[in-house]
Design an enzyme around this catalytic site. Structure first.
Site, mmCIF file in Angstrom:
data_model
loop_
_atom_site.group_PDB
_atom_site.id
_atom_site.type_symbol
_atom_site.label_atom_id
_atom_site.label_comp_id
_atom_site.label_asym_id
_atom_site.label_seq_id
_atom_site.Cartn_x
_atom_site.Cartn_y
_atom_site.Cartn_z
ATOM 1 C CG ASP A 29 -1.887 1.229 1.185
ATOM 2 O OD1 ASP A 29 -2.364 1.579 0.089
ATOM 3 O OD2 ASP A 29 -2.140 1.834 2.233
ATOM 4 C CB SER A 30 0.177 4.707 -1.048
ATOM 5 O OG SER A 30 -1.019 4.858 -0.308
ATOM 6 C CB CYS B 226 -2.997 0.721 -2.631
ATOM 7 S SG CYS B 226 -3.044 2.468 -3.020
ATOM 8 C CD GLU C 44 -1.183 7.633 5.785
ATOM 9 O OE1 GLU C 44 -0.071 7.811 6.263
ATOM 10 O OE2 GLU C 44 -1.552 6.539 5.307
ATOM 11 C CB CYS D 145 -9.935 4.896 -0.081
ATOM 12 S SG CYS D 145 -8.362 5.419 0.647
ATOM 13 C CG HIS E 97 -5.926 5.480 4.218
ATOM 14 N ND1 HIS E 97 -5.319 4.873 3.154
ATOM 15 C CD2 HIS E 97 -4.937 6.042 4.949
ATOM 16 C CE1 HIS E 97 -4.013 5.069 3.241
ATOM 17 N NE2 HIS E 97 -3.757 5.774 4.319
#
Ligand code: DGL
Length: 282
Positions: A17-18, A80, A165, A199, A201
């Site tokens: 993942d990023s 991702c 994040e 997504c 996240h």
């Protein structure tokens, strides 16, 4: 590239993942396939990918996949959506045959999309995702391949990944942005009965998302679908499955420092257990 060993490689399943979002997918995958070994790679130093161009997302993703191959992974999951939308196809079709055609790279959009047909009665589906994923049109294209009668409406949520994040997912400030994008989406199409969190996240914002999504609308989190689909894939592909080692092990690579990765990763994994993390440069 090109120097990689092409002999049959056995090793952990790579999860890329990023940043930290893929950890929400890893968690579900480990619950479903506990005995398999995993190597998670977060490109935390260069996250977010969601606002970057196709070319940049492709180049970054390829670098990370190549590193996971060098570490012995026979199979890499792009956990991702942005990378799955912008880099997967090219890596599968152009790069993989040159690097090592016996290895595999899989994305997470297809397994998510497969579930939609039976979830939506109104055949109006909403997508909340990064600007990159929405603009790529990967979700409507993939959904319409399987279910041509479904109308998909997307809403980009550029602030949601930075909120997560930066550890702000539970803060009162997050409410404003969560509500705004849900309202925007439902204004664009009031008949939506199913919303995809496109997504990795976004499950961290789930409490707030539930608060602002009207009752009766289903919210689709990808983790369980991706995990189930990976289990099916391994059963159908014994030639890959037999190369995935099984010692219940899991370790982590990050392009950030270990000190930065550890506390944030614990939030995503909902765990205080000691993690085996190494910092890498690309
Ligand atoms: N986790 C990524 C996804 O699923 C997005 C995060 C980012 O923008 O880098 O799309």
């Amino acid at each position: 590239m090109g120097s990689m060993s092409k002999s049959v490689t056995c090793g952990p399943i790579g999860i890329f993942d990023s940043g930290y979002g893929g950890l929400t997918i890893l968690k579900h995958i480990r619950e479903t396939l506990p005995d398999y070994d995993f190597l998670y790679f977060g490109d935390n130093a260069r996250t977010p990918y969601g606002t970057r161009s196709f070319q940049v997302v492709y180049e970054y993703t390829l670098q990370c996949v190549t590193r996971l191959f060098e570490m012995g992974c026979p199979l890499v999951i792009l956990a991702c959506n942005t990378a799955s939308a912008k880099a997967l196809r090219t890596i599968q079709q152009i790069d993989l045959p040159k690097i090592d055609a016996s290895r595999r790279v899989l994305g997470i959009i297809r397994p998510t999309v497969e579930s939609i047909g039976e979830l939506s009665s109104s055949r109006h589906v909403g997508l909340l995702a990064t600007p990159g994923t929405v603009k790529s049109l990967s979700y409507p294209l993939e959904i319409n391949k399987l279910y041509p009668d479904i109308r998909v409406t997307g809403e980009s949520c550029p602030i949601w990944v930075p909120l997560v994040e930066n550890g702000e997912s539970q803060s009162p400030g997050a409410d404003f942005f969560v509500r705004r994008h849900i309202d925007n989406l439902l204004q664009k199409d009031p008949l939506i009965d199913t919303i995809i969190l496109g997504c990795t996240h976004y499950p961290l914002l789930l409490d707030k998302i539930r608060q602002y999504v009207p009752e009766g609308i289903k919210i689709v989190c990808q983790g369980e679908y991706v995990a189930r689909s990976l289990g099916d894939y391994l059963q159908r592909h014994p030639e890959i499955d037999s190369r995935c080692t099984r010692n219940y092990a899991c370790s982590f690579l990050t392009t950030e420092s270990v000190e930065t990765f550890l506390p944030a990763a614990s939030v995503f994994l909902d765990s205080s257990r000691e993690l085996d993390v190494k910092s890498v440069t690309l």
